[in-house]
Design an enzyme around this catalytic site. Structure first.
Site: not given
Length: 182
Positions: A42, A44, A117, A119, A121, A124
């Site tokens: 995803h 965000t 920003m 992005h 991911s 994590y």
């Protein structure tokens, strides 16, 4: 108000279905080498906001009316400085990408402490700088053609995302919306 259940919600832009296997393979390979929780690919748009589910759903529906389908382009695989931005695909901050987040943040009255920003991911975790560089190199080794990848964002999702739960196991999708074209 006593007794009103508040949870943490986020708004995500979802990559197209045909790219999910590519992103998930990259994420799975990094996880198997460096650890970290399982989560869905995803981008965000709105970070953690504490709301009731009713209010979160209402704001999400409103935000989805304002955002149109847009194109995202991967600039590079990058590393960050905290758990939820460990290793990621840095997206080109085009006007339409920035506008999607801005419109959603405005509806949710969300103020980010840093500039947006964009992005996606990949991993994590709390890795050392050396481990992050190793993971970044590993990601390029798995998919050396990811830079410049262009894809359409045509779906948004509302997720319940308790950021205290670093296992991400309590995270759940609440609603999804297909965006309209320009």
């Amino acid at each position: 108000m006593a007794g009103v259940k508040m949870d943490v919600y986020s708004v995500w832009a979802l990559p197209p279905a045909h790219l999910l296997p590519r992103f998930k393979q990259l994420m799975s390979n990094l996880r198997s080498n460096y650890g970290g929780p399982l989560f869905d690919p995803h981008v965000t748009l709105v970070g953690a906001v504490r709301l009731t589910e009713t209010e979160a759903r209402r704001l999400f529906t409103t935000a989805c009316r304002d955002v149109k389908t847009y194109t995202a382009v991967v600039d590079k695989i990058a590393t960050g400085t905290f758990f939820y931005q460990c290793v990621f695909l840095l997206l080109r901050p085009s006007p339409e990408v920035l506008e999607a987040s801005s419109k959603c943040c405005s509806v949710f009255n969300y103020q980010n402490s840093t500039s947006y920003m964009p992005h996606l991911s990949l991993l994590y975790g709390n890795l050392s700088d050396e481990e992050k560089v190793s993971a970044q190199e590993k990601a390029y080794g798995i998919d050396d053609a990811i830079e410049g990848l262009s894809f359409e964002i045509s779906r948004l999702a509302l997720w319940k995302t308790d950021t205290e739960d670093t296992s991400c196991q309590s995270w759940e999708m609440i609603a999804e919306h297909e965006l309209t074209s320009n």
